[in-house]
Scaffold this motif. Structure first.
Motif, PDB file in Angstrom:
ATOM      1  N   ASP A  68      -5.992  10.358  -7.411  1.00  0.00           N
ATOM      2  CA  ASP A  68      -5.493   9.680  -8.737  1.00  0.00           C
ATOM      3  C   ASP A  68      -4.018   9.662  -8.833  1.00  0.00           C
ATOM      4  O   ASP A  68      -3.563   9.048  -9.607  1.00  0.00           O
ATOM      5  CB  ASP A  68      -6.382  10.568  -9.770  1.00  0.00           C
ATOM      6  CG  ASP A  68      -7.713  10.392  -9.778  1.00  0.00           C
ATOM      7  OD1 ASP A  68      -8.414   9.403  -9.316  1.00  0.00           O
ATOM      8  OD2 ASP A  68      -8.503  11.088 -10.306  1.00  0.00           O
ATOM      9  N   ASP A  69      -3.449  10.731  -8.299  1.00  0.00           N
ATOM     10  CA  ASP A  69      -1.923  10.660  -8.293  1.00  0.00           C
ATOM     11  C   ASP A  69      -1.236  11.197  -6.990  1.00  0.00           C
ATOM     12  O   ASP A  69      -1.110  12.263  -6.478  1.00  0.00           O
ATOM     13  CB  ASP A  69      -1.468  11.859  -9.566  1.00  0.00           C
ATOM     14  CG  ASP A  69       0.021  11.995  -9.661  1.00  0.00           C
ATOM     15  OD1 ASP A  69       0.952  11.064  -9.119  1.00  0.00           O
ATOM     16  OD2 ASP A  69       0.429  12.784 -10.532  1.00  0.00           O
ATOM     17  N   MET A  70      -1.098  10.102  -5.989  1.00  0.00           N
ATOM     18  CA  MET A  70      -0.616  10.531  -4.767  1.00  0.00           C
ATOM     19  C   MET A  70       0.810  10.899  -4.843  1.00  0.00           C
ATOM     20  O   MET A  70       1.227  11.203  -3.697  1.00  0.00           O
ATOM     21  CB  MET A  70      -0.835   9.150  -4.029  1.00  0.00           C
ATOM     22  CG  MET A  70      -2.346   8.774  -3.826  1.00  0.00           C
ATOM     23  SD  MET A  70      -2.448   7.333  -2.535  1.00  0.00           S
ATOM     24  CE  MET A  70      -4.295   6.815  -3.063  1.00  0.00           C
ATOM     25  N   HIS A 120     -10.056  13.790  -3.517  1.00  0.00           N
ATOM     26  CA  HIS A 120      -9.261  14.730  -2.652  1.00  0.00           C
ATOM     27  C   HIS A 120      -8.631  13.921  -1.694  1.00  0.00           C
ATOM     28  O   HIS A 120      -9.714  13.453  -0.874  1.00  0.00           O
ATOM     29  CB  HIS A 120      -9.623  15.881  -2.073  1.00  0.00           C
ATOM     30  CG  HIS A 120     -10.060  16.879  -3.339  1.00  0.00           C
ATOM     31  ND1 HIS A 120      -9.063  17.752  -3.889  1.00  0.00           N
ATOM     32  CD2 HIS A 120     -11.213  17.362  -3.983  1.00  0.00           C
ATOM     33  CE1 HIS A 120      -9.653  18.355  -4.803  1.00  0.00           C
ATOM     34  NE2 HIS A 120     -10.660  18.261  -4.837  1.00  0.00           N
ATOM     35  N   LEU A 121      -7.522  13.869  -1.108  1.00  0.00           N
ATOM     36  CA  LEU A 121      -7.311  13.195   0.329  1.00  0.00           C
ATOM     37  C   LEU A 121      -6.665  14.378   0.906  1.00  0.00           C
ATOM     38  O   LEU A 121      -5.634  14.918   0.715  1.00  0.00           O
ATOM     39  CB  LEU A 121      -5.924  11.844   0.193  1.00  0.00           C
ATOM     40  CG  LEU A 121      -6.278  10.939  -0.664  1.00  0.00           C
ATOM     41  CD1 LEU A 121      -4.982  10.074  -1.005  1.00  0.00           C
ATOM     42  CD2 LEU A 121      -7.353  10.438  -0.337  1.00  0.00           C
ATOM     43  N   ILE A 122      -7.331  14.640   2.156  1.00  0.00           N
ATOM     44  CA  ILE A 122      -6.802  15.770   3.022  1.00  0.00           C
ATOM     45  C   ILE A 122      -6.349  15.415   4.313  1.00  0.00           C
ATOM     46  O   ILE A 122      -6.975  14.520   5.063  1.00  0.00           O
ATOM     47  CB  ILE A 122      -8.135  16.768   3.128  1.00  0.00           C
ATOM     48  CG1 ILE A 122      -8.783  16.985   1.936  1.00  0.00           C
ATOM     49  CG2 ILE A 122      -7.598  17.817   4.133  1.00  0.00           C
ATOM     50  CD1 ILE A 122     -10.280  17.598   2.339  1.00  0.00           C
ATOM     51  N   GLU A 178     -12.083  -7.488   0.391  1.00  0.00           N
ATOM     52  CA  GLU A 178     -13.377  -7.422   0.113  1.00  0.00           C
ATOM     53  C   GLU A 178     -14.078  -7.995   1.395  1.00  0.00           C
ATOM     54  O   GLU A 178     -15.218  -7.482   1.992  1.00  0.00           O
ATOM     55  CB  GLU A 178     -13.713  -8.397  -1.050  1.00  0.00           C
ATOM     56  CG  GLU A 178     -15.383  -8.319  -1.389  1.00  0.00           C
ATOM     57  CD  GLU A 178     -15.621  -7.534  -2.731  1.00  0.00           C
ATOM     58  OE1 GLU A 178     -16.805  -7.324  -2.879  1.00  0.00           O
ATOM     59  OE2 GLU A 178     -14.832  -6.951  -3.133  1.00  0.00           O
ATOM     60  N   ASP A 179     -13.571  -9.117   1.902  1.00  0.00           N
ATOM     61  CA  ASP A 179     -14.331  -9.669   3.227  1.00  0.00           C
ATOM     62  C   ASP A 179     -14.007  -8.803   4.633  1.00  0.00           C
ATOM     63  O   ASP A 179     -14.296  -9.291   5.620  1.00  0.00           O
ATOM     64  CB  ASP A 179     -13.944 -11.184   3.432  1.00  0.00           C
ATOM     65  CG  ASP A 179     -12.506 -11.155   3.600  1.00  0.00           C
ATOM     66  OD1 ASP A 179     -11.610 -10.484   3.472  1.00  0.00           O
ATOM     67  OD2 ASP A 179     -12.121 -12.658   3.368  1.00  0.00           O
ATOM     68  N   GLY A 180     -13.143  -7.728   4.679  1.00  0.00           N
ATOM     69  CA  GLY A 180     -12.739  -7.186   5.576  1.00  0.00           C
ATOM     70  C   GLY A 180     -11.678  -7.856   6.631  1.00  0.00           C
ATOM     71  O   GLY A 180     -11.504  -7.083   7.732  1.00  0.00           O
ATOM     72  N   THR A 181     -11.017  -9.006   6.016  1.00  0.00           N
ATOM     73  CA  THR A 181     -10.067  -9.634   6.901  1.00  0.00           C
ATOM     74  C   THR A 181      -9.025  -8.956   7.226  1.00  0.00           C
ATOM     75  O   THR A 181      -8.234  -9.027   8.028  1.00  0.00           O
ATOM     76  CB  THR A 181      -9.966 -10.957   6.524  1.00  0.00           C
ATOM     77  OG1 THR A 181      -9.544 -10.874   5.140  1.00  0.00           O
ATOM     78  CG2 THR A 181     -11.214 -11.677   6.618  1.00  0.00           C
ATOM     79  N   VAL A 182      -8.378  -8.063   6.264  1.00  0.00           N
ATOM     80  CA  VAL A 182      -7.100  -7.245   6.582  1.00  0.00           C
ATOM     81  C   VAL A 182      -7.070  -6.301   5.533  1.00  0.00           C
ATOM     82  O   VAL A 182      -7.747  -5.887   4.678  1.00  0.00           O
ATOM     83  CB  VAL A 182      -6.092  -8.394   5.959  1.00  0.00           C
ATOM     84  CG1 VAL A 182      -6.152  -8.734   4.215  1.00  0.00           C
ATOM     85  CG2 VAL A 182      -4.627  -7.871   6.284  1.00  0.00           C
ATOM     86  N   GLY A 183      -6.089  -5.268   6.243  1.00  0.00           N
ATOM     87  CA  GLY A 183      -5.937  -3.935   5.563  1.00  0.00           C
ATOM     88  C   GLY A 183      -4.448  -3.769   5.160  1.00  0.00           C
ATOM     89  O   GLY A 183      -3.721  -4.195   5.942  1.00  0.00           O
ATOM     90  N   SER A 184      -4.161  -3.580   3.998  1.00  0.00           N
ATOM     91  CA  SER A 184      -2.677  -3.716   3.760  1.00  0.00           C
ATOM     92  C   SER A 184      -2.221  -2.424   3.240  1.00  0.00           C
ATOM     93  O   SER A 184      -2.900  -1.831   2.363  1.00  0.00           O
ATOM     94  CB  SER A 184      -2.202  -4.445   2.657  1.00  0.00           C
ATOM     95  OG  SER A 184      -2.840  -5.883   2.825  1.00  0.00           O
ATOM     96  N   VAL A 185      -1.059  -1.852   3.524  1.00  0.00           N
ATOM     97  CA  VAL A 185      -0.704  -0.348   3.054  1.00  0.00           C
ATOM     98  C   VAL A 185      -0.072  -0.290   1.643  1.00  0.00           C
ATOM     99  O   VAL A 185       0.631  -1.267   1.322  1.00  0.00           O
ATOM    100  CB  VAL A 185       0.657   0.174   3.855  1.00  0.00           C
ATOM    101  CG1 VAL A 185       1.266   1.325   3.427  1.00  0.00           C
ATOM    102  CG2 VAL A 185       0.312   0.344   5.223  1.00  0.00           C
ATOM    103  N   ILE A 186      -0.704   0.403   1.083  1.00  0.00           N
ATOM    104  CA  ILE A 186      -0.469   0.524  -0.523  1.00  0.00           C
ATOM    105  C   ILE A 186       0.202   1.702  -0.681  1.00  0.00           C
ATOM    106  O   ILE A 186       0.838   1.971  -1.992  1.00  0.00           O
ATOM    107  CB  ILE A 186      -1.710   0.299  -1.598  1.00  0.00           C
ATOM    108  CG1 ILE A 186      -3.018   1.421  -1.135  1.00  0.00           C
ATOM    109  CG2 ILE A 186      -2.362  -1.103  -1.215  1.00  0.00           C
ATOM    110  CD1 ILE A 186      -4.138   1.575  -2.032  1.00  0.00           C
ATOM    111  N   LYS A 187       0.103   2.732  -0.179  1.00  0.00           N
ATOM    112  CA  LYS A 187       0.791   4.204  -0.216  1.00  0.00           C
ATOM    113  C   LYS A 187       1.206   4.911   1.036  1.00  0.00           C
ATOM    114  O   LYS A 187       0.007   4.841   1.920  1.00  0.00           O
ATOM    115  CB  LYS A 187       0.067   4.963  -1.108  1.00  0.00           C
ATOM    116  CG  LYS A 187       0.807   6.475  -1.388  1.00  0.00           C
ATOM    117  CD  LYS A 187       2.140   6.061  -2.314  1.00  0.00           C
ATOM    118  CE  LYS A 187       2.474   7.460  -2.620  1.00  0.00           C
ATOM    119  NZ  LYS A 187       3.781   7.382  -3.537  1.00  0.00           N
ATOM    120  N   THR A 188       2.215   5.287   1.377  1.00  0.00           N
ATOM    121  CA  THR A 188       2.542   6.037   2.396  1.00  0.00           C
ATOM    122  C   THR A 188       2.836   7.624   2.036  1.00  0.00           C
ATOM    123  O   THR A 188       3.637   7.727   1.167  1.00  0.00           O
ATOM    124  CB  THR A 188       3.746   5.701   3.385  1.00  0.00           C
ATOM    125  OG1 THR A 188       3.441   4.644   3.759  1.00  0.00           O
ATOM    126  CG2 THR A 188       4.251   6.809   4.382  1.00  0.00           C
TER     127      THR A 188
END
Length: 611
Positions: free
Chosen positions: A312-314, A296-298, A264-274
C-alpha cells in the motif's frame, strides 16, 4: 525445566546465479523458506514467531503450503518430498521419492489433491505429478532435456501444468493424466521461474535473458511480454503475482526489484515502481527471491536479507529481516543483563541481536572465515583460519573499521582480561599462546605441548591452557608478560575443548572432546562438581551464569545441558535438539536465560528453571 523463549532464525540459503523460492500461506500470513536440512515457518505479523521443521535427511530446497493451509510439502536435494501437518508437532503424512536428483520447485493443485515437482534427474524424469496421499504418478512429462528449474499448477479448472528450465524452454501440459501439449522457445537463456496468476487466466516466465514472457493460462499460447523500457539490466531470478492478478513483482541480479502492471489482455507489462534498497555495493545485494503475499512485498538478497515492503505504501522503508546463512561458530553476551548478543558464523558474518527485538545490525567480513569471537562493551575480537586476530570497535548500533594483527599461527581460542587496565587478550595456537594488548603483541610463548584450549582471568594475572592430552596447565602472568607454571591438573580423558572462569572467580570449568565437563575450585584446585558425563559426544562450548551458580554446556549431540554447581550432576536440566547438527556456542544473558547457537545457523534463547 527449560522453555524456548525466542528464536533468532537464519535466513534462506542462497546460491549465486540461481533464484531461490520462498512461499507463504495468505490465510495465516506466514512464509516458508529453507536453510540446510530445515524448513522455517515465520510469521510476517510477528517475525520473531518462528517454527522449524528439521526432519529431512538432506538439504531442503522448497516448501509449500497446501491450499487449505493444513499441510506442507517440502522437497530436498535427494529428490524426496515429505508431506507433513502444520499442526500437531508436524506429524508426517507421507514421504515419496519423486525424482532421481535435486528438486528445484514444487506446487500443489488448487484442490489440494495433486503435487507437481521439477528439478534434476536421469533421462526424462525431470518433472513428475503425483497424488499427495498415495504418490501415484499422474501423467508423463516429456519435452525437457535439461534441469527443470520451475513448475506451476493452474489454480482453476481445467487443470494445466507449465514448466521451464535450463534448456531455455517453456513447456505446457494438459490433463489429468497430464501429457505434453506444446513447447515455447521465446527465451534465449535459462528460464528461472514460472508462475500462474491467482485467477488462472495467465502465467508468466522470467529468464536470465532479462526478459519476462506472458502466456494464456488455458491454451499456453504466448500473448505478451514485459516491456524493455525501465526493465531489468541483469538476470531475472524470480517473479510473484499480486493477489488481484493485475501486477507482478520481479527481482534481478541488477540488485533491483520492480513492480509491473500487467494489461488485462496480458499483452504487455509496464514498470510502475522500482523498489529502492540500502546497498552495500557488493554481490550480496543481488536479489534472488521474491513473494507478493497479501499486502507484503518480500525480496531476498544473495546475502540472505529479507526486505518487507508494504504494497500500500511502496515508498515506506522496508522492514529488514537478516541473520546468518552458515553455521554459527561463536557468540558473546555483552554485559550483565544487557540483553545484547553478538554471534558470528563461519563465512565471516557478525550479527548483533537484541532480546525481545531480534536482528539489530550486521557486519560482513570480506574473505575471512571466523572461528572464535570474544567481546567487551567497546570492542570485538575475532580469530579465524588465516593466522589473523581482528579487532572491531563497537558502538550503540554499528560496527567500526576492522583492523588485524598476524600472529604467525592459526588461532585456536581467544579470551579477554576484561578487568585488566590494558584489556589484555590471550590467543592460543597449536603449540603455545600469544598475549596481546589491543593488536600489539606483548609476547609469544611456546609451551612445549599440543595446545587445545585456553582462557585468561578477568584481571589478566592468571591463564589456564588445556592440552590435547587432557591436562590443564595453570600459569601466573607476570609483569613482563611471561608465564610461570603453577599447577597441572589431570582429570580429563580427552582433548580440552573449552575452559571458562566463573564470574565470581572462585571456580573454573572445563570441557573435553570425550564428552565430560568438570567444575574446579580455583583455590584448592580440587574437583567441585564431578560426573558431568551426560552428553553423548564432544563438548563444544561452556558458559557460567552471572551469579556463578550454574554451568551450561553445549555439544555436537545437539543438546544444551545446565548444571547447578551445588547440586549433584544428575539433577541437570537438558535441552534436547537445541540445534540440528550440533551446538557450537552458549552464553547466559541473565541468571535464568541461556543463549545458544549452532550448525543450524540460528540463535535461540531458553528460560531455565532450576529444580
Amino acid at each position: 525445566m527449560a522453555k524456548l523463549l525466542e528464536t533468532f532464525p537464519c535466513v534462506p540459503s542462497t546460491e549465486r546465479g540461481r533464484g531461490i523460492l520462498i512461499s507463504g500461506d495468505p490465510k495465516s500470513d506466514t512464509i516458508l523458506y529453507c536453510n540446510g536440512r530445515s524448513v522455517f515457518i515465520r510469521s510476517l505479523r510477528q517475525p520473531q514467531d518462528v517454527h522449524v521443521y528439521g526432519e529431512h535427511g538432506y538439504a531442503v530446497t522448497v516448501a509449500r503450503y497446501s491450499p487449505n493451509g493444513e499441510w506442507i510439502a517440502s522437497a530436498d536435494v535427494s529428490g524426496t518430498v515429505r508431506v507433513w501437518g502444520t499442526h500437531n508437532d508436524f506429524v508426517l503424512k507421507n514421504e515419496f521419492r519423486v525424482l532421481a536428483g535435486r528438486i528445484d520447485d514444487l506446487q500443489w493443485s488448487f484442490d489440494g489433491l495433486r503435487i507437481v515437482a521439477s528439478g534434476d534427474g536421469k533421462g526424462k524424469s525431470l518433472v513428475r505429478s503425483f497424488a499427495w496421499d498415495s504418490g501415484n504418478t499422474m501423467g508423463d512429462f516429456d519435452g525437457h532435456s535439461r534441469r527443470v528449474l520451475s513448475c506451476a499448477f493452474k489454480p482453476t479448472r481445467p487443470f494445466r501444468i507449465a514448466t521451464c528450465g535450463e534448456d531455455f524452454l517453456v513447456n505446457f501440459y494438459d490433463g489429468p493424466p497430464f501429457k505434453f501439449h506444446s513447447s515455447h522457445r521465446e527465451h534465449s537463456n535459462f528460464v528461472n521461474c514460472i508462475r500462474y496468476s491467482p485467477d488462472g487466466t495467465k502465467f508468466i516466465t522470467v529468464s536470465s535473458d532479462k526478459k519476462g514472457m506472458i502466456y494464456d493460462g488455458k491454451t499456453g499460447d504466448k500473448i505478451g511480454e514485459l516491456a524493455s523500457e525501465d526493465g531489468h539490466k541483469g538476470s531475472i531470478y524470480a517473479v510473484s503475482w499480486s493477489p488481484d492478478s493485475k501486477r507482478v513483482l520481479t527481482v534481478s541480479a541488477d540488485k533491483s526489484a520492480k513492480v509491473w502492471e500487467v494489461a488485462e489482455d496480458g499483452t504487455v507489462g509496464s514498470v510502475i515502481k522500482t523498489l529502492t534498497f540500502m546497498e552495500s555495493g557488493g554481490a550480496e545485494d543481488m536479489l534472488v527471491g521474491c513473494l507478493w503475499q497479501n499486502d507484503h512485498l518480500i525480496t531476498v538478497s544473495l546475502g540472505g536479507t529479507m526486505s518487507l515492503f508494504s504494497a500500500d505504501d511502496m515508498d515506506k522503508p522496508p522492514l529488514l529481516l537478516s541473520g546468518h546463512i552458515k553455521n554459527v561458530t561463536s557468540l558473546a553476551v555483552l554485559g550483565a543483563n544487557q540483553k545484547t548478543i553478538l554471534s558470528c558464523s563461519y563465512d565471516g558474518l557478525i550479527v548483533k541481536w537484541l532480546q525481545g527485538v531480534g536482528y539489530s545490525c550486521k557486519l560482513q567480513m570480506k574473505d575471512t572465515k571466523i572461528k572464535r569471537l570474544a567481546a567487551t562493551e567497546s570492542s570485538i575480537f575475532l580469530s579465524g583460519f588465516d593466522n589473523k586476530v581482528w579487532r572491531i570497535p563497537l558502538t550503540d548500533n554499528e560496527f567500526g573499521a576492522a583492523a588485524h594483527v598476524d600472529i604467525g599461527h592459526q588461532p585456536l581460542d581467544i579470551s579477554i582480561a576484561v578487568d585488566s587496565p590494558e584489556s589484555t587478550s590471550l590467543v592460543s595456537f597449536d603449540s603455545g599462546v600469544v598475549l596481546l594488548n589491543g593488536l600489539n603483541i606483548l609476547s609469544k610463548i611456546d609451551l612445549g605441548f599440543a595446545v587445545a584450549a585456553s582462557v585468561i582471568s578477568p584481571d589478566g594475572k592468571e591463564a589456564i591452557v588445556g592440552g590435547q592430552d587432557g591436562k590443564l596447565h595453570i600459569y601466573s602472568v607476570s609483569g613482563d608478560n611471561s608465564l610461570k607454571e603453577e599447577a597441572v591438573l589431570e582429570k580429563h580423558r580427552g582433548a580440552l575443548t573449552v575452559i571458562r572462569y566463573s564470574p565470581d572467580l572462585t571456580m573454573f570449568a572445563s570441557g573435553d572432546a570425550n564428552r565430560e565437563a568438570v567444575v574446579w575450585d580455583r583455590e584448592t584446585k580440587q574437583v567441585k562438581l564431578n560426573n558431568m558425563l551426560f552428553h553423548t559426544a564432544r563438548i563444544n562450548c561452556l558458559a557460567w551464569s552471572p551469579n556463578s551458580t550454574m554451568v551450561a554446556t553445549g555439544s555436537i549431540d545437539t543438546c544444551v545441558i545446565v548444571y547447578e554447581v551445588d547440586k549433584p550432576a544428575s539433577s541437570r536440566i537438558t535441552v534436547r535438539n537445541a540445534h540440528l547438527g550440533g551446538v557450537n556456542a552458549v552464553g547466559f544473558i541473565d541468571d535464568c536465560t541461556v543463549a545458544s547457537s549452532g550448525e543450524d545457523a540460528s540463535v535461540r534463547l531458553w528460560h531455565i528453571e532450576p529444580q
